[in-house]
Design a protein around this motif. Structure first.
Motif, PDB file in Angstrom:
ATOM      1  N   MET A  55       5.423 -83.389   0.944  1.00 23.30           N
ATOM      2  CA  MET A  55       5.309 -84.427  -0.057  1.00 23.30           C
ATOM      3  C   MET A  55       4.776 -83.841  -1.358  1.00 23.30           C
ATOM      4  N   ASP A  56       5.457 -84.100  -2.422  1.00 17.89           N
ATOM      5  CA  ASP A  56       4.988 -83.683  -3.729  1.00 17.89           C
ATOM      6  C   ASP A  56       3.787 -84.539  -4.121  1.00 17.89           C
ATOM      7  N   HIS A  92       1.110 -89.691  -5.375  1.00 14.81           N
ATOM      8  CA  HIS A  92       0.341 -90.483  -6.336  1.00 14.81           C
ATOM      9  C   HIS A  92       1.120 -91.736  -6.725  1.00 14.81           C
ATOM     10  N   PHE A  93       2.428 -91.584  -6.878  1.00 16.13           N
ATOM     11  CA  PHE A  93       3.261 -92.723  -7.259  1.00 16.13           C
ATOM     12  C   PHE A  93       3.236 -93.807  -6.189  1.00 16.13           C
ATOM     13  N   ILE A  94       3.426 -93.420  -4.915  1.00 15.15           N
ATOM     14  CA  ILE A  94       3.467 -94.459  -3.884  1.00 15.15           C
ATOM     15  C   ILE A  94       2.078 -95.035  -3.629  1.00 15.15           C
ATOM     16  N   ASP A  95       1.029 -94.236  -3.839  1.00  9.86           N
ATOM     17  CA  ASP A  95      -0.321 -94.786  -3.721  1.00  9.86           C
ATOM     18  C   ASP A  95      -0.545 -95.881  -4.756  1.00  9.86           C
ATOM     19  N   ALA A 135       4.435 -98.882   0.718  1.00  9.63           N
ATOM     20  CA  ALA A 135       5.481 -97.992   0.225  1.00  9.63           C
ATOM     21  C   ALA A 135       5.532 -96.743   1.098  1.00  9.63           C
ATOM     22  N   VAL A 136       6.749 -96.265   1.352  1.00  9.09           N
ATOM     23  CA  VAL A 136       6.928 -95.048   2.140  1.00  9.09           C
ATOM     24  C   VAL A 136       7.958 -94.162   1.459  1.00  9.09           C
ATOM     25  N   VAL A 137       7.951 -92.888   1.852  1.00 15.59           N
ATOM     26  CA  VAL A 137       8.976 -91.940   1.445  1.00 15.59           C
ATOM     27  C   VAL A 137       9.669 -91.473   2.727  1.00 15.59           C
ATOM     28  N   MET A 146       9.814 -91.102   8.195  1.00 12.12           N
ATOM     29  CA  MET A 146       8.776 -91.217   7.173  1.00 12.12           C
ATOM     30  C   MET A 146       8.078 -89.879   6.975  1.00 12.12           C
ATOM     31  N   VAL A 147       8.093 -89.384   5.769  1.00 11.65           N
ATOM     32  CA  VAL A 147       7.383 -88.149   5.448  1.00 11.65           C
ATOM     33  C   VAL A 147       6.194 -88.411   4.534  1.00 11.65           C
ATOM     34  N   GLY A 148       6.000 -89.659   4.161  1.00  8.05           N
ATOM     35  CA  GLY A 148       4.853 -90.030   3.344  1.00  8.05           C
ATOM     36  C   GLY A 148       4.730 -91.539   3.282  1.00  8.05           C
ATOM     37  N   HIS A 149       3.527 -92.039   3.149  1.00  5.53           N
ATOM     38  CA  HIS A 149       3.308 -93.484   3.038  1.00  5.53           C
ATOM     39  C   HIS A 149       1.959 -93.728   2.387  1.00  5.53           C
ATOM     40  N   ASN A 150       1.759 -94.950   1.892  1.00  6.68           N
ATOM     41  CA  ASN A 150       0.466 -95.296   1.320  1.00  6.68           C
ATOM     42  C   ASN A 150      -0.354 -96.093   2.334  1.00  6.68           C
ATOM     43  N   LYS A 151      -1.606 -96.348   2.005  1.00  7.69           N
ATOM     44  CA  LYS A 151      -2.501 -97.042   2.925  1.00  7.69           C
ATOM     45  C   LYS A 151      -2.031 -98.461   3.208  1.00  7.69           C
TER      46      LYS A 151
END
Length: 239
Positions: free
Chosen positions: A119-120, A125-128, A135-137, A144-149
């Motif tokens: 994850m970049d 920072h954008f999805i947070d 929000a997820v990536v 899913m390789v990234g997600h926010n709280k």
């Protein structure tokens, strides 16, 4: 070359037994970091047999057979769900496959734990900053390789399973949580899968995703047979 328990292959990079590996992976896991697991009254750190079985969607007896090193024709889907439950890295997932079934895994159906490292920081920072919205990536196959709280709070099951589409179609809780499941979620999501399969016909992860969903969900099979190409859905932000 067979890497399962009982084999003393020269150069085996995963010399520990399957039982030793799984016990170690369970002990290092923090139940407080996994949404949906009770944490009160625990006498020891780490996950229990029942915890892993619950997260993987199988009986404690079936998971116990795996941890005891018994050969039982374990499916890739089962091993991937165990891998997700224990948050294994790519190398650890490979070790699990080699020990359990004597072969390396195919392309990931669920994301490896260290995929988050890809994850970049700017994207994270954008999805947070999408909070309070979840929000997820995801990758091409919706791993899913990234997600926010917020995603962990709103849809813990989807985050734990590690794949937005699999959770939507293969989890009973999704049918309860997602309002107007068929109209607003199932039909558009299946349209997205159909679209990506047409654009990437040789992608093995997409092939497996389609197969598992259609085999595991009669409702998805019924909708799929309509040959719809809807590609807009209400849902998590994804990249």
């Amino acid at each position: 070359m067979d890497f399962r328990d009982g084999q003393d292959d020269v150069g085996d990079p995963f010399g520990e037994s399957l039982s030793e590996l799984l016990r170690s992976w369970r002990r290092r896991s923090d139940p407080r970091a996994i949404p949906g697991l009770p944490v009160q009254g625990r006498r020891s750190k780490g996950l229990t047999h029942s915890d892993v079985a619950r997260l993987a969607g199988v009986s404690a007896r079936w998971y116990g057979a795996l941890e005891q090193g018994r050969e039982a024709g374990y499916s890739g889907d089962f091993l991937d769900r165990v891998s997700a439950a224990l948050r294994l890295s790519r190398a650890e997932r490979q070790a699990l496959y080699l020990k359990a079934v004597g072969r390396p895994p195919a392309l990931a159906a669920v994301p490896a734990a260290d995929a988050a490292a890809e994850m970049d920081a700017t994207l994270q920072h954008f999805i947070d900053n999408q909070a309070p919205d979840p929000a997820v990536v995801t990758d091409l196959a919706w791993n899913m390789v990234g997600h926010n709280k917020a995603a962990e709070l709103w849809l813990p099951g989807a985050v734990q399973m590690g794949n937005q589409m699999r959770w939507t179609f293969l989890s009973s809780e999704a049918r309860e949580q997602l309002v107007c499941w068929e109209r607003d979620w199932a039909r558009p999501y299946l349209g997205q899968i159909r679209y990506e399969r047409a654009n990437h016909p040789k992608d093995e992860a997409l092939q497996r995703l389609e197969h598992d969903i259609l085999e595991g969900s009669p409702a998805a099979r019924r909708i799929w047979d309509r040959r719809e190409w809807l590609t807009t859905a209400t849902g998590l932000s994804a990249g």
